[in-house]
Motif scaffolding. Structure first.
Motif, PDB file in Angstrom:
ATOM      1  N   LYS A  84       1.217  50.453  17.188  1.00 50.76           N
ATOM      2  CA  LYS A  84       0.884  49.610  18.338  1.00 50.76           C
ATOM      3  C   LYS A  84      -0.213  50.251  19.178  1.00 50.76           C
ATOM      4  O   LYS A  84      -1.128  49.563  19.646  1.00 50.76           O
ATOM      5  CB  LYS A  84       2.113  49.373  19.220  1.00 50.76           C
ATOM      6  CG  LYS A  84       3.035  48.310  18.735  1.00 50.76           C
ATOM      7  CD  LYS A  84       4.149  48.123  19.759  1.00 50.76           C
ATOM      8  CE  LYS A  84       5.019  46.963  19.466  1.00 50.76           C
ATOM      9  NZ  LYS A  84       6.075  46.792  20.502  1.00 50.76           N
TER      10      LYS A  84
ATOM     11  N   TYR B  33      -3.619  48.241  19.818  1.00 49.44           N
ATOM     12  CA  TYR B  33      -3.897  47.741  21.164  1.00 49.44           C
ATOM     13  C   TYR B  33      -4.685  48.709  22.036  1.00 49.44           C
ATOM     14  O   TYR B  33      -5.227  48.310  23.057  1.00 49.44           O
ATOM     15  CB  TYR B  33      -2.590  47.374  21.872  1.00 49.44           C
ATOM     16  CG  TYR B  33      -1.866  46.231  21.233  1.00 49.44           C
ATOM     17  CD1 TYR B  33      -2.423  44.958  21.195  1.00 49.44           C
ATOM     18  CD2 TYR B  33      -0.617  46.416  20.657  1.00 49.44           C
ATOM     19  CE1 TYR B  33      -1.770  43.907  20.604  1.00 49.44           C
ATOM     20  CE2 TYR B  33       0.051  45.366  20.057  1.00 49.44           C
ATOM     21  CZ  TYR B  33      -0.526  44.112  20.038  1.00 49.44           C
ATOM     22  OH  TYR B  33       0.132  43.071  19.450  1.00 49.44           O
TER      23      TYR B  33
ATOM     24  N   TRP C  32      -5.039  48.562  25.929  1.00 55.54           N
ATOM     25  CA  TRP C  32      -4.389  47.295  26.275  1.00 55.54           C
ATOM     26  C   TRP C  32      -2.871  47.372  26.105  1.00 55.54           C
ATOM     27  O   TRP C  32      -2.140  46.562  26.672  1.00 55.54           O
ATOM     28  CB  TRP C  32      -4.941  46.143  25.437  1.00 55.54           C
ATOM     29  CG  TRP C  32      -6.378  45.864  25.735  1.00 55.54           C
ATOM     30  CD1 TRP C  32      -7.457  46.179  24.961  1.00 55.54           C
ATOM     31  CD2 TRP C  32      -6.904  45.255  26.909  1.00 55.54           C
ATOM     32  NE1 TRP C  32      -8.615  45.802  25.563  1.00 55.54           N
ATOM     33  CE2 TRP C  32      -8.308  45.227  26.771  1.00 55.54           C
ATOM     34  CE3 TRP C  32      -6.330  44.732  28.065  1.00 55.54           C
ATOM     35  CZ2 TRP C  32      -9.143  44.694  27.758  1.00 55.54           C
ATOM     36  CZ3 TRP C  32      -7.159  44.210  29.039  1.00 55.54           C
ATOM     37  CH2 TRP C  32      -8.536  44.195  28.880  1.00 55.54           C
TER      38      TRP C  32
ATOM     39  N   ASN D  22      -1.259  44.947  28.958  1.00 53.86           N
ATOM     40  CA  ASN D  22      -1.133  43.557  28.522  1.00 53.86           C
ATOM     41  C   ASN D  22       0.087  42.904  29.168  1.00 53.86           C
ATOM     42  O   ASN D  22       0.766  43.507  29.993  1.00 53.86           O
ATOM     43  CB  ASN D  22      -1.105  43.448  26.994  1.00 53.86           C
ATOM     44  CG  ASN D  22       0.142  44.054  26.376  1.00 53.86           C
ATOM     45  OD1 ASN D  22       1.121  44.344  27.044  1.00 53.86           O
ATOM     46  ND2 ASN D  22       0.089  44.270  25.078  1.00 53.86           N
TER      47      ASN D  22
END
Length: 100
Positions: free
Chosen positions: A42, A46, A49, A53
C-alpha cells in the motif's frame, strides 16, 4: 484473523503466565507477515497519499497495529535472549484488531 485473535486472547486469559504453544506463535508471525507485506505494498502504491486520502484514519490505524505487532515480536525475541520486557500494553492492542 478475528477468530485467531479471539482464541489467542482467550488462551492468554485462561493461562496467565504460561508460554503460548509454538503453533500459536507461528500463526501470529504468519499473520504479521501478511499484514506487513500488505502495508508495504500500500505504501509503494499510494506513497504519501496513503497518509492523506479518504481512508487516512484506517491507514494510520493499520500502520499502528503493524508497527506495534512488529515491536511485540522484537520484544519477545529479546526476552528469549535474556532481556525482559513488559508485553502487557502491546498485547492489549489486540483488542483493537477486533474492530477492524
Amino acid at each position: 484473523n478475528a477468530g485467531f485473535t479471539w482464541y489467542t486472547a482467550n488462551y492468554e486469559i485462561s493461562n496467565v503466565g504460561m508460554e503460548a504453544p509454538a503453533a500459536m506463535n507461528h500463526i501470529e508471525i504468519f499473520f504479521l507477515t501478511v499484514y506487513t507485506v500488505e502495508l508495504i505494498l500500500k505504501l509503494c502504491v499510494y506513497r504519501h497519499w496513503f497518509f492523506i486520502n479518504e481512508d487516512w484514519r484506517w491507514n494510520w490505524f493499520d500502520l499502528l497495529l503493524v508497527v506495534s505487532s512488529l515491536a511485540q515480536q522484537l520484544m519477545v525475541a529479546s526476552s528469549l535472549s535474556g532481556t525482559s520486557g513488559n508485553l502487557t500494553f502491546v498485547r492489549s492492542l489486540r483488542l483493537f484488531k477486533m474492530a477492524t
